[in-house]
Scaffold this motif. Sequence first.
Motif, PDB file in Angstrom:
ATOM      1  N   ARG A 177       0.828  -1.211   0.000  1.00 23.47           N
ATOM      2  CA  ARG A 177       0.000   0.000   0.000  1.00 23.47           C
ATOM      3  C   ARG A 177       0.864   1.263   0.000  1.00 23.47           C
ATOM      4  O   ARG A 177       0.583   2.217  -0.738  1.00 23.47           O
ATOM      5  CB  ARG A 177      -0.924  -0.012   1.220  1.00 23.47           C
ATOM      6  CG  ARG A 177      -1.742   1.268   1.407  1.00 23.47           C
ATOM      7  CD  ARG A 177      -2.613   1.214   2.639  1.00 23.47           C
ATOM      8  NE  ARG A 177      -1.910   0.774   3.825  1.00 23.47           N
ATOM      9  CZ  ARG A 177      -1.089   1.551   4.541  1.00 23.47           C
ATOM     10  NH1 ARG A 177      -0.866   2.802   4.166  1.00 23.47           N
ATOM     11  NH2 ARG A 177      -0.483   1.087   5.617  1.00 23.47           N
ATOM     12  N   GLN A 181       0.998   4.299  -2.874  1.00 27.90           N
ATOM     13  CA  GLN A 181       0.801   5.718  -2.606  1.00 27.90           C
ATOM     14  C   GLN A 181       1.956   6.548  -3.152  1.00 27.90           C
ATOM     15  O   GLN A 181       1.750   7.639  -3.704  1.00 27.90           O
ATOM     16  CB  GLN A 181       0.644   5.935  -1.096  1.00 27.90           C
ATOM     17  CG  GLN A 181      -0.653   5.379  -0.542  1.00 27.90           C
ATOM     18  CD  GLN A 181      -0.699   5.366   0.976  1.00 27.90           C
ATOM     19  OE1 GLN A 181       0.325   5.437   1.645  1.00 27.90           O
ATOM     20  NE2 GLN A 181      -1.891   5.268   1.526  1.00 27.90           N
ATOM     21  N   GLU A 202      -5.310  -0.641  -9.750  1.00 23.10           N
ATOM     22  CA  GLU A 202      -5.207   0.485  -8.827  1.00 23.10           C
ATOM     23  C   GLU A 202      -4.351   1.620  -9.393  1.00 23.10           C
ATOM     24  O   GLU A 202      -4.671   2.799  -9.208  1.00 23.10           O
ATOM     25  CB  GLU A 202      -4.610  -0.004  -7.506  1.00 23.10           C
ATOM     26  CG  GLU A 202      -4.454   1.076  -6.450  1.00 23.10           C
ATOM     27  CD  GLU A 202      -3.868   0.560  -5.150  1.00 23.10           C
ATOM     28  OE1 GLU A 202      -3.676   1.374  -4.227  1.00 23.10           O
ATOM     29  OE2 GLU A 202      -3.597  -0.660  -5.040  1.00 23.10           O
TER      30      GLU A 202
END
Length: 248
Positions: A177, A181, A202
């Motif tokens: 994650r 980002q 994503e």
Amino acid sequence: MADDVTLEVAGLAFAYPDGRQALFGVDLTLRRGERVALLGPNGAGKTTLVLHLNGIHTAGAGSVTVAGLPVAKENLTEIRRRVGIVFQDPDDQLFMPTVGEDVAFGPANLGLRGAALQERVAEALTAVGMQEFADRAPHHLSFGQRRRVAVATVLAMRPEILVLDEPSSNLDPASRRELAQILQSLDVTLLMVTHDLPYALELCPRSVLMDGGVIVADAPTPHLLMDAELMREHRLELPYGFNPSVAL
């Protein structure tokens, strides 16, 4: 518009010295700021294609152009500044005694010195959230931290195109994650080679599917992932319970 094109691959073919043909006329265009996932089963030719983008491999036929500059021997220094490749294993890129020295290595080879070099190192480490680790030995970092430093070594060159080979592999969920980002925050053209289909969805609005040394599909990522017949034909499988239609 043509001036938006940052990468153009045209009719690219390549055979290894043992005669095995790996690419059979690949055409691919990336526009400035695009984020594209390169998908496909093992042996599809993805890595071979990527290694042409900064001149590690030389085309047997066809051409590769980066921001209008042909990938050719006389242009390799500039091409390798413009196209940064982050390999799957960060230990392939980290070989200096400290994190800061690893990140400084590329810009120093281009002639950057003193305060300008330190500023470049700080900029790259800040971009990946590793600025506090400049004096640490890379082998004392976690795997996820080493991958972020490997990204920083490439960002320190201020590339136009960032190529990532399986960036999410071997990362725990939190590191995965955090890296996502970081990648979303970067102002750079992104080409991501991955088997991690949720990560592709994503991070990359567009996906290109390779198999057998050719590109067989080029579409918005959700549309490609929802094409069950295409996925099955090219040995790609979504994780159990994962529904790409939520991105539409």
